[in-house]
Design an enzyme around this catalytic site. Structure first.
Site, short mmCIF file in Angstrom:
data_model
loop_
_atom_site.label_atom_id
_atom_site.label_comp_id
_atom_site.label_asym_id
_atom_site.label_seq_id
_atom_site.Cartn_x
_atom_site.Cartn_y
_atom_site.Cartn_z
N ASP A 235 -57.27 25.67 15.00
CA ASP A 235 -56.25 24.70 14.61
C ASP A 235 -56.19 24.54 13.09
OD1 ASP A 235 -58.86 23.55 15.46
OD2 ASP A 235 -58.11 21.76 14.49
N ASP A 245 -55.91 22.66 5.57
CA ASP A 245 -56.84 21.61 6.01
C ASP A 245 -58.16 21.63 5.24
OD1 ASP A 245 -54.93 20.72 7.69
OD2 ASP A 245 -56.14 20.81 9.52
P1 AMP Z 1 -59.79 18.40 11.26
O1 AMP Z 1 -61.21 18.61 11.60
O2 AMP Z 1 -59.54 17.58 10.04
O3 AMP Z 1 -59.00 19.65 11.25
O4 AMP Z 1 -59.20 17.50 12.46
C1 AMP Z 1 -59.29 17.83 13.82
C2 AMP Z 1 -58.32 16.99 14.59
O5 AMP Z 1 -58.66 15.59 14.48
C3 AMP Z 1 -56.88 17.13 14.14
O6 AMP Z 1 -56.06 17.13 15.27
C4 AMP Z 1 -56.68 15.91 13.28
O7 AMP Z 1 -55.34 15.52 13.23
C5 AMP Z 1 -57.54 14.86 13.99
N1 AMP Z 1 -57.98 13.79 13.09
C6 AMP Z 1 -58.92 13.85 12.12
N2 AMP Z 1 -59.08 12.66 11.50
C7 AMP Z 1 -58.20 11.81 12.08
C8 AMP Z 1 -57.84 10.43 11.88
N3 AMP Z 1 -58.44 9.67 10.97
N4 AMP Z 1 -56.89 9.92 12.67
C9 AMP Z 1 -56.28 10.67 13.60
N5 AMP Z 1 -56.55 11.95 13.84
C10 AMP Z 1 -57.49 12.52 13.09
MG MG Z 2 -57.29 20.28 10.99
#
Ligand code: AMP
Ligand code: MG
Length: 486
Positions: A235, A245
């Site tokens: 993702d 990201d």
């Molecule tokens: P990441 O590890 O940042 O790529 O995030 C993994 C998933 O968690 C993605 O779908 C992000 O949108 C979600 N995510 C991370 N932090 C938050 C947050 N504070 N609120 C909502 N979704 C989050």
């Molecule tokens: Mg992400």
């Protein structure tokens, strides 16, 4: 819809990105700008949306994820380029699950500075437009160890031709929803890979091939500059081959293929520096599986993955040869490079300083090698030290190899200085900007932003940033230890 922040204020804007989307610096100082990029006001005739995607996280299918805190505001066409504009940290979306959709200042500064720095290093990446404080407090447990605390909330505006990810395709495949999968792949080809022609089975294969090529180019550039993404889940893999990201990423200080900045990945170190090109391949395999229903043949898809393996060896060698100042590749160069990689790990050796200073070596003065690269060693290396002897041996071979090059020392140095950056966003540098910002001083953000616009220039006034990691930053949270908390 974005959440309206209680008291937003602008910290920084990126003039290059403003220009790219047709705005001026004067525009960025208006209330309208603040309103739009804080999520306070939605632009007329636009319909903000969050994207649904799935993903393999740390090697396992994690099901549906989606933009939990990213909201696409709109798309803008300017100078024949289409830009999707996205707020990160502007509140809950349908994909937020139990989380708040917000982002803290520290991770927002890290994304803002690093994405622009990567662009100027020549690494394909999403870009950043603005960094704002929301005026709201956000509760976070920085190291996931039961110590939550309030931090300043922030919003970054990110910009890219598209934010589609490998996981965007995987989700429909996982749901056996071939119809929507086809719609999305056809849309992607039409808007971002139109040179491949009208969608057909062959074009789907060509599409995977191009995504593989772009992803390879991206990861080779990461290896060149010593960037470790930290969370290469599918993702977090852009379909356009952009670095996307920016979470617990980090920069190699001491050259170490086993290093990852991400404490969440400490046990297996799946996403360590040296593994990144292999992980791209693993992720491409997941993408190949995802589009398989449209191709219904495994052979052409497998062929692409096999080609990736070969291309990786070729491109990696090319890239390393360029770092060493060779104008072309020799058969024996890979042996010399393997030996170099071993030597760089004999004692802690700063990757950026080593390669940058290596350009100062004179072909006929190899006896001076120690003086040339001395600054890159974290510990002193005595004359009789075995480490020193092994380096002397390597430098003798390197100097001999340089003899087969037609370039002068000056020419070689100039060329090497275009691939070995002088300045990267060292982990402690980002943390220094964060510490200052948390005290209300945003000048370091601008200082680093300006510095990293010209990472290959000498910039004599900025020499203080061309140093090894200071000792205080060795084990500091935020510098060498980061989690996904953001
Ligand atoms: P990441 O590890 O940042 O790529 O995030 C993994 C998933 O968690 C993605 O779908 C992000 O949108 C979600 N995510 C991370 N932090 C938050 C947050 N504070 N609120 C909502 N979704 C989050
Ligand atoms: Mg992400």
């Amino acid at each position: 819809m974005p959440k309206t922040p209680s008291n937003s204020s602008l910290i920084h804007v990126a003039p290059e990105m403003l220009k790219n989307i047709g705005l001026s610096e004067a525009d960025s100082k208006t209330e309208a700008f603040l309103n739009v990029f804080s999520g306070t006001k939605v632009l007329e005739n636009t319909k903000p949306y969050a994207m649904c995607y799935g993903g393999h996280q740390f090697g396992n299918w994690a099901g549906q994820l989606g933009d939990g805190r990213a909201i696409n505001l709109t798309e803008i066409e300017h100078n024949n380029q289409n830009w999707a504009i996205q707020l990160k940290g502007a509140g809950e979306t349908p994909y937020s699950r139990n989380a708040d959709g917000l982002a803290v200042l520290r991770s927002s500064i890290r994304e803002y500075l690093c994405s622009e720095a990567m662009h100027h290093l020549g690494v394909p990446t999403t870009r950043a437009l603005s960094l704002l404080l929301s005026g709201d407090e956000v509760l976070r447990d920085v190291l996931y160890n039961g110590n939550p605390d309030y931090e300043k909330g922030a919003i970054v505006t990110r910009v890219a031709p598209s934010f589609l990810r490998f996981g965007s395709y995987e989700i429909f495949s996982a749901r056996d929803d071939k119809k929507t999968l086809k719609t999305l792949v056809d849309y992607t080809i039409k808007h971002h890979f139109s040179h491949l022609g009208k969608p057909s089975k062959d074009v789907y294969v060509a599409f995977l091939k191009e995504v593989a090529n772009r992803s390879l180019k991206m990861v080779i550039q990461w290896q060149r500059v010593g960037f470790v993404h930290g969370v290469m889940n599918t993702d977090n893999m852009s379909i356009l081959g952009l670095t996307i990201d920016y979470g617990p990423y980090g920069w190699l200080e001491g050259y170490d293929p086993n290093w990852t900045p991400n404490t969440t990945d400490n046990t297996y170190k799946r996403y360590r520096y040296g593994m990144q090109p292999q992980i791209v391949l693993w992720n491409l395999l997941q993408l190949a599986n995802a589009i398989y229903p449209l191709v219904e043949e495994t052979k052409p898809l497998e062929a692409i993955l096999n080609e990736y393996r070969n291309d990786l060896d070729v491109d990696y060698l090319k890239m390393m040869c360029s770092k060493l100042g060779f104008m072309s590749e020799n058969k024996t160069d890979s042996i010399l490079i393997k030996e170099l990689e071993k030597n760089l790990q004999l004692s802690e050796t700063d990757m950026t300083i080593f390669f940058r200073n290596l350009a100062n070596l004179k072909k006929l003065e190899v006896r001076n090698w120690f003086k040339v690269v001395r600054e890159s060693f974290y510990e002193p290396i005595e004359i009789a030290d075995n480490i020193r002897l092994r380096w002397t041996d390597w430098f003798a071979k390197y100097a001999e190899r340089l003899q087969s090059e037609d370039t002068t020392d000056e020419e070689r140095k100039a060329k090497m200085n275009t691939v070995n950056p002088k300045y990267v966003l060292r982990n402690y540098m980002a943390q220094t900007a964060i510490d200052d910002a948390n005290n209300g001083d945003y000048s370091t953000i601008d200082e680093l932003y300006q510095l990293l616009k010209k990472p290959y220039d000498e910039q004599p006034d900025n020499k203080k940033w061309f140093v090894k990691r200071p000792e205080w930053a060795r084990h500091k949270v935020g510098c060498s230890m980061l989690s996904c908390s953001s």
